[in-house]
Design a protein around this motif. Structure first.
Motif, PDB file in Angstrom:
ATOM      1  N   SER A 260       0.830  -1.208   0.000  1.00  0.00           N
ATOM      2  CA  SER A 260       0.000   0.000   0.000  1.00  0.00           C
ATOM      3  C   SER A 260       0.863   1.257   0.000  1.00  0.00           C
ATOM      4  N   PRO A 261       1.369   1.655  -1.171  1.00  0.00           N
ATOM      5  CA  PRO A 261       2.189   2.874  -1.243  1.00  0.00           C
ATOM      6  C   PRO A 261       1.362   4.118  -0.944  1.00  0.00           C
ATOM      7  N   ARG A 262       1.945   5.033  -0.183  1.00  0.00           N
ATOM      8  CA  ARG A 262       1.236   6.248   0.211  1.00  0.00           C
ATOM      9  C   ARG A 262       1.604   7.454  -0.643  1.00  0.00           C
ATOM     10  N   HIS A 263       2.749   7.415  -1.302  1.00  0.00           N
ATOM     11  CA  HIS A 263       3.244   8.559  -2.053  1.00  0.00           C
ATOM     12  C   HIS A 263       4.383   8.093  -2.946  1.00  0.00           C
ATOM     13  N   MET A 264       5.037   9.030  -3.612  1.00  0.00           N
ATOM     14  CA  MET A 264       6.053   8.679  -4.597  1.00  0.00           C
ATOM     15  C   MET A 264       7.228   7.930  -3.980  1.00  0.00           C
ATOM     16  N   ILE A 265       7.695   8.379  -2.825  1.00  0.00           N
ATOM     17  CA  ILE A 265       8.840   7.715  -2.200  1.00  0.00           C
ATOM     18  C   ILE A 265       8.514   6.259  -1.897  1.00  0.00           C
ATOM     19  N   ASP A 266       7.316   5.995  -1.369  1.00  0.00           N
ATOM     20  CA  ASP A 266       6.907   4.607  -1.118  1.00  0.00           C
ATOM     21  C   ASP A 266       6.942   3.785  -2.399  1.00  0.00           C
ATOM     22  N   SER A 267       6.398   4.338  -3.466  1.00  0.00           N
ATOM     23  CA  SER A 267       6.344   3.601  -4.737  1.00  0.00           C
ATOM     24  C   SER A 267       7.747   3.284  -5.236  1.00  0.00           C
ATOM     25  N   PHE A 268       8.650   4.248  -5.086  1.00  0.00           N
ATOM     26  CA  PHE A 268      10.026   4.017  -5.539  1.00  0.00           C
ATOM     27  C   PHE A 268      10.701   2.961  -4.669  1.00  0.00           C
ATOM     28  N   LEU A 269      10.515   3.031  -3.370  1.00  0.00           N
ATOM     29  CA  LEU A 269      11.110   2.044  -2.464  1.00  0.00           C
ATOM     30  C   LEU A 269      10.597   0.635  -2.756  1.00  0.00           C
ATOM     31  N   ILE A 270       9.319   0.534  -3.107  1.00  0.00           N
ATOM     32  CA  ILE A 270       8.742  -0.774  -3.453  1.00  0.00           C
ATOM     33  C   ILE A 270       9.377  -1.319  -4.722  1.00  0.00           C
ATOM     34  N   ARG A 271       9.568  -0.435  -5.720  1.00  0.00           N
ATOM     35  CA  ARG A 271      10.226  -0.874  -6.960  1.00  0.00           C
ATOM     36  C   ARG A 271      11.674  -1.283  -6.680  1.00  0.00           C
ATOM     37  N   MET A 272      12.334  -0.585  -5.780  1.00  0.00           N
ATOM     38  CA  MET A 272      13.693  -0.963  -5.408  1.00  0.00           C
ATOM     39  C   MET A 272      13.719  -2.365  -4.801  1.00  0.00           C
ATOM     40  N   GLU A 273      12.751  -2.655  -3.972  1.00  0.00           N
ATOM     41  CA  GLU A 273      12.687  -3.979  -3.349  1.00  0.00           C
ATOM     42  C   GLU A 273      12.389  -5.049  -4.393  1.00  0.00           C
ATOM     43  N   GLU A 274      11.473  -4.763  -5.320  1.00  0.00           N
ATOM     44  CA  GLU A 274      11.101  -5.727  -6.358  1.00  0.00           C
ATOM     45  C   GLU A 274      12.280  -6.030  -7.289  1.00  0.00           C
ATOM     46  N   GLU A 275      13.140  -5.048  -7.522  1.00  0.00           N
ATOM     47  CA  GLU A 275      14.230  -5.215  -8.487  1.00  0.00           C
ATOM     48  C   GLU A 275      15.611  -5.299  -7.826  1.00  0.00           C
ATOM     49  N   LYS A 276      15.645  -5.631  -6.546  1.00  0.00           N
ATOM     50  CA  LYS A 276      16.911  -5.643  -5.823  1.00  0.00           C
ATOM     51  C   LYS A 276      17.899  -6.676  -6.352  1.00  0.00           C
ATOM     52  N   SER A 280      20.934  -4.546 -13.419  1.00  0.00           N
ATOM     53  CA  SER A 280      20.824  -3.424 -14.356  1.00  0.00           C
ATOM     54  C   SER A 280      19.652  -2.491 -14.022  1.00  0.00           C
ATOM     55  N   THR A 281      19.062  -2.641 -12.844  1.00  0.00           N
ATOM     56  CA  THR A 281      17.918  -1.804 -12.483  1.00  0.00           C
ATOM     57  C   THR A 281      18.325  -0.338 -12.338  1.00  0.00           C
ATOM     58  N   HIS A 282      17.393   0.540 -12.651  1.00  0.00           N
ATOM     59  CA  HIS A 282      17.605   1.963 -12.450  1.00  0.00           C
ATOM     60  C   HIS A 282      16.888   2.458 -11.193  1.00  0.00           C
ATOM     61  N   PHE A 283      16.203   1.540 -10.520  1.00  0.00           N
ATOM     62  CA  PHE A 283      15.522   1.915  -9.281  1.00  0.00           C
ATOM     63  C   PHE A 283      16.488   1.716  -8.123  1.00  0.00           C
ATOM     64  N   THR A 284      17.342   2.723  -7.951  1.00  0.00           N
ATOM     65  CA  THR A 284      18.403   2.711  -6.945  1.00  0.00           C
ATOM     66  C   THR A 284      18.211   3.897  -6.008  1.00  0.00           C
ATOM     67  N   LEU A 285      18.914   3.856  -4.878  1.00  0.00           N
ATOM     68  CA  LEU A 285      18.809   4.964  -3.922  1.00  0.00           C
ATOM     69  C   LEU A 285      19.291   6.268  -4.554  1.00  0.00           C
ATOM     70  N   LYS A 286      20.347   6.196  -5.367  1.00  0.00           N
ATOM     71  CA  LYS A 286      20.863   7.418  -5.990  1.00  0.00           C
ATOM     72  C   LYS A 286      19.825   8.042  -6.909  1.00  0.00           C
ATOM     73  N   ASN A 287      19.153   7.210  -7.709  1.00  0.00           N
ATOM     74  CA  ASN A 287      18.118   7.743  -8.586  1.00  0.00           C
ATOM     75  C   ASN A 287      16.928   8.261  -7.789  1.00  0.00           C
ATOM     76  N   LEU A 288      16.607   7.614  -6.689  1.00  0.00           N
ATOM     77  CA  LEU A 288      15.513   8.093  -5.838  1.00  0.00           C
ATOM     78  C   LEU A 288      15.830   9.486  -5.304  1.00  0.00           C
ATOM     79  N   LEU A 289      17.042   9.673  -4.814  1.00  0.00           N
ATOM     80  CA  LEU A 289      17.438  10.969  -4.275  1.00  0.00           C
ATOM     81  C   LEU A 289      17.419  12.049  -5.353  1.00  0.00           C
TER      82      LEU A 289
END
Length: 491
Positions: A260-276, A280-289
């Motif tokens: 249940s993502p609440r906002h953009m940061i949640d959605s990005f963190l979920i994608r990071m977990e899914e693609e950990k 070659s994922t681009h859903f990284t902490l650096k891209n989130l920041l």
């Protein structure tokens, strides 16, 4: 021996200068332009701190497409609606990557939706657009949040009791609270000291980028990035903003619900977990920041500066303000909350807002593009990787599409029947595949904020309309109106 060493040194320097010059200006099928000097390029033909004016003057001399050298860096400049449309729209894939913007590139390093390229850019843009469309406060839409924030601003302005004040921070805060609700899931109070500091940081970023030192960095980045000085302030301000984002991310991680993502940061963190496990994922902490920082800045400053221009222009032209209020009273009244759907019934207000955005010309230089390959364009050959400046000022002041362009005239967006009339050269948000992903949100914000305030208040200035200065305070990366005071008097 010392004399021989000196002579050899001078010879080597001369040879290096010759090769540098010849590589910059060897005969090619490039667009015409001023002849560059070794190392300096065309620096001496640029007015100090007035890049846009300099480009406009070269436009008059060399035409709609010309070549310019910022130090050793080759740039092709596009001026006027037709030249820019042909490149960004008709040949969008050829001109579709982000060019160099050295003053911020040291911070972003090719990350985030604005400054990335290739597959990273495609994924960040897709994610950002999805986020802007999806998230509201709880289950409410972005439209509901804008309406709520507009009412909060009304109550804040009532507290001034009609006394004159500078609206700079109020307009920054109201715009920032909308993007904050998307990114972080909440808004901030207008008296929150930390939030006001963030607004100051964003203002400092734009001022630093537009300063003489910021523009000098963009021209001689190869040397300037190694030297200490005020040209590094932009990067320091960006890191300060990033620290705030980091704190929010760490706090959100503790309460994250993967279902249940609440906002953009949640959605990005979920994608990071899914693609950990995806190397070659681009859903990284650096891209989130980086993505969060650039969305926060873009979502705040563009709308904020437009609102500042809007109310200054309405003070300058009280007859325009009166006509907008008459339309508000006729279509909405003074009690019903304005809705996005009201736009279709308010042609004059729509025309005024479009003319405000055109006249304000918030991003006169546009952001740089670059060619993805050796590109044939209007009979010229532009080498792969060449930076391209599609100058928005030259479009929004193109007299072929906007007669008498330096006059503020909302009627240019109305037809003979008084209906709203679109203009194909209205490229406030750029065009093509790199068009601003937040265009729809920004348009809606400006409409609802302007009409909500004019619905509840009349506006006056301590300065007579004829004495108000509406010329930009600085011309560089952004056009900012001069500081002014305004009174909001309940109607």
């Amino acid at each position: 021996m010392e004399l021989l060493t000196l002579l050899l040194g001078l010879l080597v320097s001369a040879v290096l200068c010759f090769y540098a010059w010849s590589s910059m200006y060897r005969p090619q099928n490039l667009p015409p332009g001023p002849i560059p000097l070794p190392v300096l390029g065309n620096l001496l033909q640029l007015k100090t701190g007035q890049m846009v004016d300099s480009l406009q003057q070269m436009h008059q001399k060399y035409g709609d497409v010309y070549t310019l050298y910022l130090g050793p860096r080759r740039v092709v400049v596009l001026c006027g609606y037709e030249a820019v449309k042909e490149a960004l729209v008709d040949q969008g894939e050829d001109f579709g990557i982000r060019g160099l913007l050295p003053v911020v590139d040291l911070y972003f390093q090719g990350h985030g939706v604005v400054f990335s390229n290739g597959d990273r850019w495609k994924q960040m843009r897709r994610f950002s657009i999805m986020t802007l469309r999806s998230f509201g406060m709880g289950k409410r839409s972005i439209e509901e949040k804008i309406k709520e924030e507009a009412q909060c601003l009304v109550e804040e302005f009532r507290k001034t009791n009609g006394a004159p004040f500078s609206p700079v921070f109020h307009f920054s805060q109201v715009a920032a609270n909308i993007i904050c609700s998307v990114i972080f899931g909440n808004r901030y109070g207008y008296d929150d000291a930390d939030f006001r500091r963030l607004m100051q940081i964003i203002d400092d970023i734009f001022r630093s980028m537009s300063s003489f030192w910021g523009q000098l960095f963009d021209i001689f980045d190869i040397v300037m990035k190694h030297l200490p000085g005020p040209h590094h302030r932009t990067r320091r301000f960006l890191h300060e903003l990033e620290e705030f984002v980091k704190e929010r991310i760490e706090a959100d991680k503790k309460t994250l619900n993967l279902d249940s993502p609440r906002h953009m940061i949640d959605s990005f963190l979920i994608r990071m977990e899914e693609e950990k496990n995806n190397p070659s994922t681009h859903f990284t902490l650096k891209n989130l920041l980086k993505n969060t920082v650039v969305m926060f800045i873009a979502g705040t400053e563009g709308t904020s500066i437009t609102l500042r221009h809007a109310f200054l222009l309405l003070l300058k032209h009280p007859e325009v303000k009166r006509k907008v209020q008459e339309e508000i009273d006729r279509v909405i009244g003074q009690h019903r909350v304005p809705e996005p759907e009201d736009r279709s019934s308010m042609p004059y207000t729509q025309a005024v807002i479009h003319e405000i955005q055109r006249f304000a010309n918030v991003l006169p230089m546009n952001l740089p593009h670059a060619t993805t390959n050796d590109t044939e364009y209007r009979g010229f050959t532009i080498p792969k990787g060449t930076d391209v400046f599609p100058v928005l000022t030259s479009i929004l002041n193109d007299s072929k599409y906007f007669p008498d362009p330096y006059t503020f005239d909302p009627n240019r967006f109305l037809d003979e029947n008084g209906s709203f009339k679109k203009n194909e050269a209205f490229m406030v948000f750029s065009a093509g595949i790199r068009v601003c992903p937040g265009e729809g949100l920004a348009r809606l914000e400006v409409f609802l904020f302007v009409i909500t305030l004019l619905q509840h208040f009349d506006i006056t200035s301590p300065v007579a309309p004829e004495d108000l200065d509406i010329s930009p305070q600085m011309v560089g990366f952004s056009n900012v109106p001069p500081l002014y005071e305004i009174s909001f008097i309940p109607r």
